[in-house]
Design a protein around this motif. Sequence first.
Motif, mmCIF file in Angstrom:
data_model
loop_
_atom_site.group_PDB
_atom_site.id
_atom_site.type_symbol
_atom_site.label_atom_id
_atom_site.label_comp_id
_atom_site.label_asym_id
_atom_site.label_seq_id
_atom_site.Cartn_x
_atom_site.Cartn_y
_atom_site.Cartn_z
ATOM 1 N N LYS A 209 0.639 -1.271 -0.115
ATOM 2 C CA LYS A 209 0.054 -0.176 -0.084
ATOM 3 C C LYS A 209 0.861 1.150 0.076
ATOM 4 C CE LYS A 209 -3.749 -2.466 2.512
ATOM 5 N NZ LYS A 209 -4.644 -2.415 3.543
ATOM 6 N N ILE A 210 2.084 1.343 0.628
ATOM 7 C CA ILE A 210 2.741 2.479 0.679
ATOM 8 C C ILE A 210 4.211 2.602 -0.154
ATOM 9 C CG2 ILE A 210 2.024 2.907 2.993
ATOM 10 C CD1 ILE A 210 4.780 2.145 4.017
ATOM 11 N N GLU A 211 4.625 1.271 -0.757
ATOM 12 C CA GLU A 211 5.740 1.406 -1.506
ATOM 13 C C GLU A 211 5.564 1.219 -2.775
ATOM 14 O OE1 GLU A 211 8.494 1.394 0.057
ATOM 15 O OE2 GLU A 211 8.466 0.859 2.064
ATOM 16 N N LYS A 212 6.445 1.739 -3.752
ATOM 17 C CA LYS A 212 6.114 1.619 -5.243
ATOM 18 C C LYS A 212 6.820 0.340 -5.761
ATOM 19 C CE LYS A 212 6.127 6.456 -6.566
ATOM 20 N NZ LYS A 212 6.606 7.532 -7.290
ATOM 21 N N ASP A 213 7.805 0.096 -4.956
ATOM 22 C CA ASP A 213 8.740 -1.239 -5.394
ATOM 23 C C ASP A 213 8.910 -2.162 -4.076
ATOM 24 O OD1 ASP A 213 10.134 -3.036 -6.259
ATOM 25 O OD2 ASP A 213 12.014 -1.768 -6.935
ATOM 26 N N ASN A 214 7.910 -3.058 -4.219
ATOM 27 C CA ASN A 214 8.224 -3.894 -2.790
ATOM 28 C C ASN A 214 9.623 -4.767 -2.753
ATOM 29 O OD1 ASN A 214 5.631 -3.259 -2.003
ATOM 30 N ND2 ASN A 214 4.723 -5.337 -3.083
ATOM 31 N N GLN A 215 10.158 -4.959 -3.907
ATOM 32 C CA GLN A 215 11.431 -5.624 -3.962
ATOM 33 C C GLN A 215 12.581 -4.798 -3.348
ATOM 34 O OE1 GLN A 215 11.951 -8.689 -4.533
ATOM 35 N NE2 GLN A 215 9.486 -8.571 -4.932
ATOM 36 N N ASN A 216 12.338 -3.451 -3.541
ATOM 37 C CA ASN A 216 13.429 -2.230 -2.940
ATOM 38 C C ASN A 216 12.575 -1.272 -2.068
ATOM 39 O OD1 ASN A 216 16.007 -3.076 -4.388
ATOM 40 N ND2 ASN A 216 14.335 -3.031 -6.184
ATOM 41 N N PRO A 217 12.119 -1.562 -0.874
ATOM 42 C CA PRO A 217 11.346 -0.828 -0.618
ATOM 43 C C PRO A 217 12.100 0.553 0.269
ATOM 44 C CG PRO A 217 11.759 -2.727 1.071
ATOM 45 C CD PRO A 217 12.488 -3.085 -0.286
ATOM 46 N N ARG A 218 11.293 1.647 0.157
ATOM 47 C CA ARG A 218 11.827 2.913 0.382
ATOM 48 C C ARG A 218 11.651 3.254 1.938
ATOM 49 N NH1 ARG A 218 9.273 8.502 -2.294
ATOM 50 N NH2 ARG A 218 10.677 10.100 -0.998
ATOM 51 N N TYR A 219 10.443 2.628 2.569
ATOM 52 C CA TYR A 219 10.334 2.985 3.812
ATOM 53 C C TYR A 219 10.620 1.679 4.981
ATOM 54 C CZ TYR A 219 7.893 6.789 1.552
ATOM 55 O OH TYR A 219 7.866 8.086 1.275
ATOM 56 N N ILE A 220 9.990 0.887 4.719
ATOM 57 C CA ILE A 220 10.180 -0.436 5.704
ATOM 58 C C ILE A 220 11.172 -1.353 5.397
ATOM 59 C CG2 ILE A 220 9.015 -2.293 7.034
ATOM 60 C CD1 ILE A 220 6.321 -0.745 6.701
ATOM 61 N N LYS A 221 12.223 -1.166 5.718
ATOM 62 C CA LYS A 221 13.596 -2.192 5.487
ATOM 63 C C LYS A 221 13.405 -3.536 6.281
ATOM 64 C CE LYS A 221 14.856 1.232 2.783
ATOM 65 N NZ LYS A 221 15.862 1.763 3.035
ATOM 66 N N THR A 222 13.891 -4.564 5.639
ATOM 67 C CA THR A 222 14.060 -5.742 6.352
ATOM 68 C C THR A 222 15.534 -5.817 6.826
ATOM 69 O OG1 THR A 222 12.456 -6.983 5.084
ATOM 70 C CG2 THR A 222 13.969 -8.172 6.082
ATOM 71 N N VAL A 223 15.833 -6.196 7.900
ATOM 72 C CA VAL A 223 17.200 -6.511 8.644
ATOM 73 C C VAL A 223 16.998 -8.028 8.670
ATOM 74 C CG1 VAL A 223 18.826 -6.054 10.197
ATOM 75 C CG2 VAL A 223 17.128 -4.272 9.462
#
Length: 233
Positions: A209-223
Motif C-alpha cells: 500500500k505504501i511502497e512503489k517497489d516491494n523488492q526495493n522498499p523505500r520505507y520499511i526495510k528488512t534486517v
Amino acid sequence: MSARGTILLVDDEKEIIQLMDIYLKNEGYKLLKAADGLEALELLGRHQVDLIILDVMMPRMDGIEACMKIRESKNMPIIMLSAKGQDMDKIAGLSIGADDYVTKPFNPLELVARVKSQLRRYQQLSGPQRQDENEIVIEELVINISTHTVTVEGQEVQLTPREFAILKLLAINRGIVLSMERIYQEVWNEPFMESKNTVMVHIRKIREKIEKDNQNPRYIKTVWGIGYKIDRL
C-alpha cells in the motif's frame, strides 16, 4: 523552554552533574537533572525536553534500558555517556537509538559542542517537516496519529487498524530494528507464540500500500534475521 533549549542530564555521578550544570547554563540551556533512568522517565512525562545526555551505568534503571523506553515514544537526540570505550559498547549504544556516544572522562567543551551539533541537526531535519504534534513525516509518507490516516505523495492509503499500529510503531522507533517478536507483542498485546508469519504478512500488506517497489522498499526495510526498521533521515 529557554532560548537555547532544555537538556535532561541523567547521571548518578554528582561531580558530572555539577560540572555540566555550569557549562550548559553558561551556553544558555535550561538543565533538568536525574540520577537514574526511572527518574529520567518521570521528568520526561512532565517536561518538554530537546536533548538527553544519558549515562550507561546507573542504579535502578541503566541507560541502555532507559534509552529503549524513551525511544518507544520520543525522538529527540540522545547522547550516551559511558566509561566503556570499546567499539562494541559504542555500537550497542547506537543500535538501540542513541545519536552519539561520549566516553568518560571527557572534555566538557567537547560535550557542549556535541550537544550543539545534535540539536542543530535535529532542528534542521524535523523543523520544516513537523507540521503538528500528531504527524510523523518521513519523506513523502505522512502518518497522522490522531486521525489514523496515512498518505503517500499526497494520496491517502487505507490501512487496517493493525497495519496502522505496525507502521506507527516502526515510525516512532525510526532507526531502531524491531524484532518480529516485539512488533507482535506490542501490536497484538499478547505473547509471541511463534507468530512470525502473522507479522510478515502484515508487513507485506503495508508495503503493497505504501511502497512503489516491494523488492526495493523505500520505507520499511528488512534486517535479515532480526526484524524490520524505518531508517532515520
